[in-house]
Design an enzyme around this catalytic site. Structure first.
Site, short mmCIF file in Angstrom:
data_model
loop_
_atom_site.label_atom_id
_atom_site.label_comp_id
_atom_site.label_asym_id
_atom_site.label_seq_id
_atom_site.Cartn_x
_atom_site.Cartn_y
_atom_site.Cartn_z
N HIS A 34 0.84 -1.17 -0.04
CA HIS A 34 0.05 0.04 -0.19
C HIS A 34 0.77 1.43 0.05
O HIS A 34 0.55 2.30 0.75
CB HIS A 34 -0.75 -0.04 1.12
CG HIS A 34 -1.94 -0.99 1.07
ND1 HIS A 34 -3.22 -0.83 0.27
CD2 HIS A 34 -2.11 -2.23 1.49
CE1 HIS A 34 -4.00 -1.79 0.30
NE2 HIS A 34 -3.34 -2.81 1.01
N GLY A 126 -5.05 -13.05 -4.67
CA GLY A 126 -4.23 -11.62 -4.62
C GLY A 126 -2.76 -11.76 -5.11
O GLY A 126 -2.04 -11.02 -4.50
N LEU A 127 -2.72 -12.46 -6.01
CA LEU A 127 -1.30 -12.66 -6.74
C LEU A 127 -1.00 -12.07 -8.02
O LEU A 127 -0.49 -12.32 -8.83
CB LEU A 127 -0.61 -14.12 -6.57
CG LEU A 127 -0.62 -14.87 -5.36
CD1 LEU A 127 -0.25 -16.37 -5.44
CD2 LEU A 127 0.60 -14.38 -4.55
N ASP A 175 1.55 -4.14 -9.45
CA ASP A 175 1.37 -5.38 -10.09
C ASP A 175 1.73 -5.41 -11.48
O ASP A 175 2.33 -6.66 -12.12
CB ASP A 175 -0.06 -5.77 -9.86
CG ASP A 175 -0.43 -5.71 -8.26
OD1 ASP A 175 0.39 -5.37 -7.37
OD2 ASP A 175 -1.58 -5.93 -8.11
C1 GLA Z 1 -2.87 -4.38 -4.97
C2 GLA Z 1 -2.99 -3.12 -6.01
C3 GLA Z 1 -1.33 -2.57 -6.05
C4 GLA Z 1 -1.01 -2.28 -4.49
C5 GLA Z 1 -1.23 -3.63 -3.58
C6 GLA Z 1 -1.15 -3.06 -2.21
O1 GLA Z 1 -2.40 -5.34 -5.11
O2 GLA Z 1 -3.29 -3.67 -7.14
O3 GLA Z 1 -1.27 -1.41 -6.84
O4 GLA Z 1 -1.64 -1.12 -4.15
O5 GLA Z 1 -2.80 -3.85 -3.81
O6 GLA Z 1 0.42 -2.84 -1.95
#
Ligand code: GLA
Length: 388
Positions: A34, A126-127, A175
């Site tokens: 974040h 969440g990957l 990401d």
């Molecule tokens: C998600 C978002 C990223 C980043 C993370 C937290 O994966 O897509 O841009 O903000 O949460 O670090």
């Protein structure tokens, strides 16, 4: 894999002549959570799992989509002249959104295509699944239409633009950047304020990184994520009355401590503290990694998780339990949630010889305490997006 995908393409569309295969990976973030929409640093790496796309240009303006992950939907159709977000489009909003982005950025695409998609990232973990889809499609369009002034960094930015402006998800750049720019056995140290980056070798030697999937669904993730982002923006606006800064990432912890009373609501003080200290931890972590000081790296991971739990409030009982149980296992140096949070995965640094015991102990205790079943993946760090 390439042969298998081409064969499937042929089965679905009649021929695979001139069809090309592209791949973009998912990611795991080691630290710097974040921080990417706060102008801070991140330290992700690309995985070897991700999204595959097979595509072939058409002579007309028709778009045909098929996903091996949703075979029962069969082939669905779209048209180049109708690039709108619709809930009912389901996953095909991704290719439509990337085409829309290319158009918005001034690129004219004149012909349609047939495409097939296959993803092997566990769903909801969440990957970086959606980022890898966006990057794979961005690459496919660049290559198919021979657009030669687009770099892999642009592909990452296009993916983020589609998420922000087409899907309404205010994600940062981490990401997509990891998916487009990843390198085998390297972590990417990225400054999200100006996209300057360097690669750091993951010289793991006697250590290992393991991902643990909590299997806790990330309920209402988008709304909660966007809420955190707004909270940081509000905290920043209040600090800007005394500091000439554009983002929280510009503040060192010392500067932040001097001006933090400008933030009125206590909850915003916590959010800003996380953004500032997490950025510093990420900068410290790259030093630790470069020096081979894995014990220090592990401690920073633990502090990161605690701040995500107490200040940013994005962990939840399942991720907290996974981390607590991990830290009880001898040989574990650090553990933290990875990605956006509210479910998804943790990443744990440990001595290689501890892996077996870790999986047995954490698996058993996690299920006993939460009723969920944990799944474990050894991290393999791969290259970023590419044609196969
Ligand atoms: C998600 C978002 C990223 C980043 C993370 C937290 O994966 O897509 O841009 O903000 O949460 O670090």
């Amino acid at each position: 894999m390439k042969e298998k995908l081409l064969k499937k393409f042929e089965e679905i569309y009649g021929t695979s002549e001139d069809a090309k295969v592209y791949f973009a990976p998912g990611r795991v973030n080691l630290i710097g959570e974040h921080t990417d929409y706060n102008g801070g640093h991140v330290l992700p790496c690309a995985l070897t799992i991700g999204t595959y796309v097979v595509a072939k240009k058409r002579q007309d303006k028709k778009l045909r989509f098929f996903s091996m992950n949703y075979q029962e939907s069969g082939i669905t159709e779209g048209a180049l002249g109708d690039l709108k977000y619709r809930r009912s489009n389901g996953w095909t909003n991704y290719p439509i959104g990337i085409l829309w982005t290319y158009q918005k950025k001034g690129y004219r695409i004149h012909s349609g295509f047939d495409m097939l998609l296959y993803g092997d990232i566990p769903s909801g973990a969440g990957l970086g699944t959606s980022a890898s889809i966006g990057v794979a499609l961005g690459l496919m369009i660049r290559e198919m239409f021979e657009i030669d002034d687009i770099t892999n960094e642009d592909i990452a930015l296009f993916g983020q633009y589609a998420e922000n402006e087409f899907h309404g998800i205010n994600c940062g750049i981490m990401d997509q950047f990891a998916s487009a720019m990843g390198k085998k056995d390297m972590a990417i140290f990225l400054d999200t304020s100006d996209l300057r980056y360097s690669y750091a070798p993951l010289n793991m030697k006697e250590y290992a990184l393991v991902i643990t999937n909590s299997h806790k669904a990330r309920g209402a993730f988008d709304a909660k994520y966007n809420e955190r982002r707004h909270e940081c923006e509000r905290a920043l606006a209040q600090l800007q009355s005394v500091a000439a800064i554009q983002s929280l990432g510009e503040l060192t912890p010392e500067c932040y401590e001097q001006i933090k009373e400008m933030i009125v609501e206590p909850v915003l003080v916590k959010r800003a503290a996380h953004a500032v200290y997490e950025n510093q931890r990420t900068i410290d972590a790259i030093d630790a990694l470069t020096a081979g000081d894995m014990a220090r790296f592990g401690r920073l991971m633990i502090e990161s998780h605690r701040s995500l739990r107490d200040n940013y409030e994005v962990t939840g009982r399942e991720l907290d339990t996974l981390v607590e149980e991990a830290l009880k296992v001898p040989g574990v140096l650090g553990s933290r949630m990875t990605g956006g949070g509210f479910g998804g995965c943790t990443v744990t640094l440990m001595k290689r010889e501890a892996i077996e015991h870790f999986i047995i102990e954490v698996g058993k205790n996690y299920t006993e305490k939460t009723g969920y079943y944990a799944e474990f993946y050894n991290i393999e760090v791969g290259d970023g997006a590419r044609a196969l």
